[in-house]
Scaffold this active site. Sequence first.
Site, mmCIF file in Angstrom:
data_model
loop_
_atom_site.group_PDB
_atom_site.id
_atom_site.type_symbol
_atom_site.label_atom_id
_atom_site.label_comp_id
_atom_site.label_asym_id
_atom_site.label_seq_id
_atom_site.Cartn_x
_atom_site.Cartn_y
_atom_site.Cartn_z
ATOM 1 N N SER A 61 0.837 -1.198 0.000
ATOM 2 C CA SER A 61 0.000 0.000 0.000
ATOM 3 C C SER A 61 0.875 1.251 0.000
ATOM 4 O O SER A 61 1.673 1.464 0.917
ATOM 5 C CB SER A 61 -0.901 0.005 1.237
ATOM 6 O OG SER A 61 -1.540 1.250 1.322
ATOM 7 N N HIS B 147 -1.160 -1.016 -4.341
ATOM 8 C CA HIS B 147 -2.443 -0.645 -3.734
ATOM 9 C C HIS B 147 -2.453 0.858 -3.478
ATOM 10 O O HIS B 147 -1.565 1.401 -2.822
ATOM 11 C CB HIS B 147 -2.615 -1.421 -2.430
ATOM 12 C CG HIS B 147 -3.940 -1.217 -1.762
ATOM 13 N ND1 HIS B 147 -5.090 -1.863 -2.165
ATOM 14 C CD2 HIS B 147 -4.304 -0.431 -0.725
ATOM 15 C CE1 HIS B 147 -6.096 -1.490 -1.400
ATOM 16 N NE2 HIS B 147 -5.651 -0.615 -0.512
ATOM 17 N N ASP C 197 -4.587 3.954 -1.965
ATOM 18 C CA ASP C 197 -5.692 4.363 -1.091
ATOM 19 C C ASP C 197 -6.086 5.799 -1.372
ATOM 20 O O ASP C 197 -5.253 6.700 -1.287
ATOM 21 C CB ASP C 197 -5.246 4.283 0.380
ATOM 22 C CG ASP C 197 -5.142 2.857 0.852
ATOM 23 O OD1 ASP C 197 -6.100 2.097 0.646
ATOM 24 O OD2 ASP C 197 -4.096 2.507 1.428
ATOM 25 N N MET D 192 -8.470 8.860 -0.129
ATOM 26 C CA MET D 192 -9.267 9.315 1.023
ATOM 27 C C MET D 192 -9.671 10.767 0.823
ATOM 28 O O MET D 192 -8.869 11.567 0.336
ATOM 29 C CB MET D 192 -8.428 9.205 2.290
ATOM 30 C CG MET D 192 -7.870 7.819 2.507
ATOM 31 S SD MET D 192 -6.835 7.775 3.962
ATOM 32 C CE MET D 192 -6.428 6.048 4.007
ATOM 33 N N HIS E 54 -8.329 1.854 -4.151
ATOM 34 C CA HIS E 54 -9.299 1.670 -3.066
ATOM 35 C C HIS E 54 -9.879 3.036 -2.716
ATOM 36 O O HIS E 54 -9.223 3.840 -2.060
ATOM 37 C CB HIS E 54 -8.540 1.039 -1.875
ATOM 38 C CG HIS E 54 -9.344 0.853 -0.637
ATOM 39 N ND1 HIS E 54 -8.755 0.540 0.584
ATOM 40 C CD2 HIS E 54 -10.677 0.925 -0.401
ATOM 41 C CE1 HIS E 54 -9.705 0.445 1.498
ATOM 42 N NE2 HIS E 54 -10.871 0.670 0.930
ATOM 43 N N MET F 107 -11.930 5.458 -0.696
ATOM 44 C CA MET F 107 -12.612 5.671 0.582
ATOM 45 C C MET F 107 -13.159 7.091 0.541
ATOM 46 O O MET F 107 -12.597 8.009 1.140
ATOM 47 C CB MET F 107 -11.619 5.498 1.739
ATOM 48 C CG MET F 107 -11.264 4.044 1.996
ATOM 49 S SD MET F 107 -9.744 3.859 2.946
ATOM 50 C CE MET F 107 -8.551 3.879 1.628
ATOM 51 N N MET G 131 -11.915 -5.075 4.919
ATOM 52 C CA MET G 131 -11.104 -4.159 5.721
ATOM 53 C C MET G 131 -10.873 -4.808 7.082
ATOM 54 O O MET G 131 -11.825 -5.115 7.797
ATOM 55 C CB MET G 131 -11.844 -2.825 5.944
ATOM 56 C CG MET G 131 -11.801 -1.836 4.798
ATOM 57 S SD MET G 131 -10.159 -1.391 4.200
ATOM 58 C CE MET G 131 -9.318 -0.777 5.641
ATOM 59 N N ASP H 195 -7.099 -5.999 3.865
ATOM 60 C CA ASP H 195 -6.379 -4.724 3.935
ATOM 61 C C ASP H 195 -6.412 -4.183 5.359
ATOM 62 O O ASP H 195 -7.473 -3.848 5.877
ATOM 63 C CB ASP H 195 -7.069 -3.745 2.962
ATOM 64 C CG ASP H 195 -6.376 -2.404 2.867
ATOM 65 O OD1 ASP H 195 -5.275 -2.245 3.400
ATOM 66 O OD2 ASP H 195 -6.960 -1.503 2.217
#
Length: 231
Positions: free
Chosen positions: A10, A34, A36, A38, A68, A70, A140, A178
């Site tokens: 990640s 990966h 992320d 946000m 991913h 979020m 998660m 994850d």
Amino acid sequence: MTRNVLLAPSLLGANPLDISGSIESLRNNYDWLHLDIMDGHFVKNLSFGPEFARALRKRYPDAFIDTHLMIDELDVILPLFMKAGVSLITIHAETESHLLHASLSRIKDAGIKTGIALCPPTQAASIKPVLELADLVLVMSVTPGFGGQKFIESSLDKVRELVSLREAYKHEYVIEIDGGINENNITKVALAGCDVIVAGSAVFNNDRPDEWLQSVKGKMKEALSNIDRTK
Ligand code: DX5
Ligand code: ZN
């Protein structure tokens, strides 16, 4: 044949001032990257934007970029990531859940692989009606938002449940986990049925991320082949 479990470092755990240096330190011992995303609303943190994803694709044309999201307000942000050249987009079951089917279809219709993420309190059974649209289900194993948290043990039950659902309904999604993965719990996570394992701090807080990845890959392979032998 022994199941191959993929490793997805990640980038949230990478050096924010030298992400490409962090990626080089993996020396190709990774399967996916990966990413992320946000927005400060869905989770209480901010991370990368679509321009970052686009630059990553440009620099690493062959990488599988596992994104991913979020975020709230998929309507605004999702198209930006769909245009950024990422390989797979995972959205949360908890984000605009009434639109989950439509949002997954939108990603799929654009020729991008789809994922559904589940926060720790969300039951696997809650996404049964949309599982046919998923290439991946992400469990998660910490509260989303930050790296370096402690692994939540009950995530393993959710992984096993997703394995059973996949079998019962003949789905083809892969199961990803994850959060809170380290060298002490990675084998049991693989044995529970995960196909893709994300790790941030365990990889990048190590002096030799490449050696860490090689070593856990070897450990998992051994554990999985021992299981195959006893079957
Ligand atoms: C958390 C992120 C994770 C995070 C994992 O919201 O989705 O991908 O980077 O970090 P570790 O492996 O440190 O728990
Ligand atoms: Zn993630």
